[in-house]
Structure formats: structure tokens, C-alpha cells
Design a protein around this motif. Structure first.
Motif, mmCIF file in Angstrom:
data_model
loop_
_atom_site.group_PDB
_atom_site.id
_atom_site.type_symbol
_atom_site.label_atom_id
_atom_site.label_comp_id
_atom_site.label_asym_id
_atom_site.label_seq_id
_atom_site.Cartn_x
_atom_site.Cartn_y
_atom_site.Cartn_z
ATOM 1 N N PRO A 89 0.826 -1.204 0.000
ATOM 2 C CA PRO A 89 0.000 0.000 0.000
ATOM 3 C C PRO A 89 0.860 1.255 0.000
ATOM 4 O O PRO A 89 1.974 1.261 0.502
ATOM 5 N N GLY A 90 0.331 2.299 -0.591
ATOM 6 C CA GLY A 90 1.043 3.573 -0.636
ATOM 7 C C GLY A 90 0.725 4.329 -1.905
ATOM 8 O O GLY A 90 0.016 3.842 -2.780
ATOM 9 N N LYS A 91 1.250 5.531 -1.997
ATOM 10 C CA LYS A 91 1.122 6.374 -3.184
ATOM 11 C C LYS A 91 2.481 6.401 -3.868
ATOM 12 O O LYS A 91 3.476 6.798 -3.268
ATOM 13 N N TYR A 92 2.515 5.983 -5.114
ATOM 14 C CA TYR A 92 3.762 5.851 -5.855
ATOM 15 C C TYR A 92 3.819 6.836 -7.008
ATOM 16 O O TYR A 92 2.788 7.181 -7.583
ATOM 17 N N PRO A 93 5.027 7.267 -7.398
ATOM 18 C CA PRO A 93 5.135 8.027 -8.643
ATOM 19 C C PRO A 93 4.753 7.120 -9.808
ATOM 20 O O PRO A 93 4.901 5.898 -9.714
ATOM 21 N N ALA A 94 4.251 7.700 -10.873
ATOM 22 C CA ALA A 94 3.768 6.910 -12.005
ATOM 23 C C ALA A 94 4.506 7.278 -13.282
ATOM 24 O O ALA A 94 4.961 8.411 -13.451
ATOM 25 N N ILE A 95 4.597 6.302 -14.172
ATOM 26 C CA ILE A 95 5.216 6.490 -15.486
ATOM 27 C C ILE A 95 4.243 5.977 -16.537
ATOM 28 O O ILE A 95 3.825 4.820 -16.480
ATOM 29 N N LEU A 96 3.885 6.823 -17.484
ATOM 30 C CA LEU A 96 3.090 6.411 -18.636
ATOM 31 C C LEU A 96 4.059 6.143 -19.779
ATOM 32 O O LEU A 96 4.858 7.011 -20.128
ATOM 33 N N ASP A 97 3.995 4.960 -20.346
ATOM 34 C CA ASP A 97 4.862 4.585 -21.463
ATOM 35 C C ASP A 97 4.078 4.709 -22.762
ATOM 36 O O ASP A 97 3.022 4.101 -22.923
ATOM 37 N N ILE A 98 4.605 5.518 -23.676
ATOM 38 C CA ILE A 98 4.040 5.640 -25.021
ATOM 39 C C ILE A 98 4.915 4.759 -25.899
ATOM 40 O O ILE A 98 6.050 5.130 -26.217
ATOM 41 N N HIS A 99 4.409 3.593 -26.239
ATOM 42 C CA HIS A 99 5.221 2.593 -26.934
ATOM 43 C C HIS A 99 5.714 3.100 -28.286
ATOM 44 O O HIS A 99 5.136 3.999 -28.885
ATOM 45 N N GLY A 100 6.802 2.517 -28.742
ATOM 46 C CA GLY A 100 7.375 2.868 -30.036
ATOM 47 C C GLY A 100 6.548 2.305 -31.181
ATOM 48 O O GLY A 100 5.549 1.619 -30.975
ATOM 49 N N GLY A 101 6.979 2.582 -32.376
ATOM 50 C CA GLY A 101 6.283 2.097 -33.559
ATOM 51 C C GLY A 101 5.940 3.213 -34.521
ATOM 52 O O GLY A 101 5.218 3.005 -35.496
ATOM 53 N N GLY A 102 6.438 4.418 -34.244
ATOM 54 C CA GLY A 102 6.225 5.534 -35.161
ATOM 55 C C GLY A 102 4.761 5.899 -35.352
ATOM 56 O O GLY A 102 4.376 6.315 -36.436
ATOM 57 N N TRP A 103 3.957 5.706 -34.336
ATOM 58 C CA TRP A 103 2.519 5.978 -34.365
ATOM 59 C C TRP A 103 1.777 5.063 -35.343
ATOM 60 O O TRP A 103 0.581 5.209 -35.530
ATOM 61 N N SER A 104 2.490 4.131 -35.990
ATOM 62 C CA SER A 104 1.825 3.302 -37.002
ATOM 63 C C SER A 104 1.840 1.811 -36.672
ATOM 64 O O SER A 104 1.158 1.037 -37.334
ATOM 65 N N LYS A 105 2.622 1.381 -35.697
ATOM 66 C CA LYS A 105 2.688 -0.040 -35.310
ATOM 67 C C LYS A 105 2.458 -0.155 -33.819
ATOM 68 O O LYS A 105 2.990 0.625 -33.038
ATOM 69 N N ARG A 106 1.694 -1.147 -33.403
ATOM 70 C CA ARG A 106 1.418 -1.361 -31.987
ATOM 71 C C ARG A 106 2.498 -2.289 -31.425
ATOM 72 O O ARG A 106 2.622 -3.423 -31.849
ATOM 73 N N GLN A 107 3.297 -1.788 -30.481
ATOM 74 C CA GLN A 107 4.406 -2.549 -29.916
ATOM 75 C C GLN A 107 4.339 -2.583 -28.389
ATOM 76 O O GLN A 107 5.335 -2.369 -27.706
ATOM 77 N N LEU A 108 3.179 -2.885 -27.856
ATOM 78 C CA LEU A 108 3.008 -2.932 -26.407
ATOM 79 C C LEU A 108 3.844 -4.038 -25.769
ATOM 80 O O LEU A 108 4.438 -3.849 -24.714
ATOM 81 N N GLU A 109 3.865 -5.198 -26.385
ATOM 82 C CA GLU A 109 4.539 -6.356 -25.778
ATOM 83 C C GLU A 109 6.025 -6.113 -25.547
ATOM 84 O O GLU A 109 6.590 -6.638 -24.599
ATOM 85 N N ALA A 110 6.663 -5.332 -26.389
ATOM 86 C CA ALA A 110 8.091 -5.082 -26.243
ATOM 87 C C ALA A 110 8.402 -4.303 -24.968
ATOM 88 O O ALA A 110 9.475 -4.472 -24.388
ATOM 89 N N ASP A 111 7.476 -3.465 -24.495
ATOM 90 C CA ASP A 111 7.725 -2.631 -23.324
ATOM 91 C C ASP A 111 7.230 -3.243 -22.016
ATOM 92 O O ASP A 111 7.558 -2.737 -20.945
#
Length: 165
Positions: free
Chosen positions: A83-105
Motif C-alpha cells: 500500500p502507498g502512493k507511488y510516482p507513475a510512469i506512462l509509457d508511449i510505446h514505439g512504432g512511429g505511431w503506425s505499429k502497436r508494440q506494447l509487448e516489447a515494453d
């Protein structure tokens, strides 16, 4: 010829307190004459449990941020179980806005969550699904979702940063 090494940077999206300073360790380089990985070599994260249950000490959740006819924007969130409040990181995956590469991250997001961050991956609309800047609007929606649901997700809403490839 010298190679350029670019450090991974986190951009704080709020005017809150900055993230605590941490020791920066320079990457090691291979000795001269060491074999160079062949083109098409397997990724460095081979062997990690991509797609499996997250490691012990991390809770995984999936949230719908927005729904469009062409795509449902989802946020994949990894939260430390303590439990607690943690800093957060939003990851915008690579792929040049044209390929979905969620699994790599995903392995990187798990490792950061093990080190005390809430991490999130956003599956934004790709350029073939909606015209630019739709992807940026989806990323902004993900940040708003994280701030609005900070209490449920264990996030300190004044310490949200982002990174991307």
C-alpha cells in the motif's frame, strides 16, 4: 567511430516535487573484438515472461480509457502490491505511431513497478486507424484517467511522468 548513447529521460508532467535523484550508472561497453550480435538477433528480453502473470509483488490491471469505432484505447497498469502512493510512469510505446508494440515494453514496465513506480502502457490509436493527432489525444486521455483514478491505482497524482520510444 564513437557511438552515441542517449540516456532514458523521464519528463515530469506536473509542477509538483521532482522525482528523487538517483545514481546514474553508465552502460558498459563490450570489449574491443567482442562478437557483435547478428542482424535479426533475438531481443535482449528473450526468456522473460511476456504475456504471463506479472512477477510477485506487482498487480496488473487493464482499463478502458476511450472507445472509438476503429479502436478501444486501453491502459495496462502495473502497480506495486504494497500500500502507498507511488510516482507513475506512462509509457508511449514505439512504432512511429503506425505499429502497436506494447509487448516489447511490458518487461520494462514490470521491472520499474518492482522498483516502486506505478507503470502504465497506453494502446493509442495508430495512424492507420485515425489521423494524427488522435494518438496524442489518446495519450492525454490516459494521463487524465491516471490522475482521476490515482487513489484506486496507488498513484501520487502530482508525480506522473512519461516516457516513450
Amino acid at each position: 567511430m564513437k557511438s552515441l548513447l542517449l540516456p532514458l529521460c523521464l519528463v515530469t508532467l506536473s509542477l509538483g516535487q521532482p522525482l528523487p535523484a538517483q545514481e546514474v550508472v553508465a552502460p558498459t561497453t563490450a570489449p574491443v573484438g567482442a562478437p557483435v550480435p547478428a542482424a535479426g538477433a533475438p531481443p535482449k528480453w528473450k526468456g522473460l515472461r511476456v504475456g504471463a502473470e506479472p512477477p510477485e509483488g506487482i498487480r496488473f490491471s487493464r482499463h478502458v480509457v476511450a472507445t472509438y469505432p476503429e479502436h478501444t484505447v486501453e491502459l495496462l497498469v502495473y502497480t506495486p502490491t504494497n500500500p502507498g502512493k507511488y510516482p507513475a510512469i506512462l509509457d508511449i510505446h514505439g512504432g512511429g505511431w503506425s505499429k502497436r508494440q506494447l509487448e516489447a515494453d511490458r518487461p520494462m514496465m514490470e521491472r520499474l513497478a518492482q522498483r516502486g513506480f506505478v507503470t502504465a502502457l497506453v494502446s493509442y490509436r495508430l495512424s492507420g486507424e485515425a489521423r494524427y493527432p488522435a494518438a496524442l489525444h489518446d495519450c492525454k486521455s490516459a494521463i487524465r484517467f491516471m490522475r482521476h483514478n490515482a487513489g484506486k491505482l496507488g498513484i501520487n497524482p502530482e508525480r506522473i511522468g512519461l516516457m516513450g520510444g
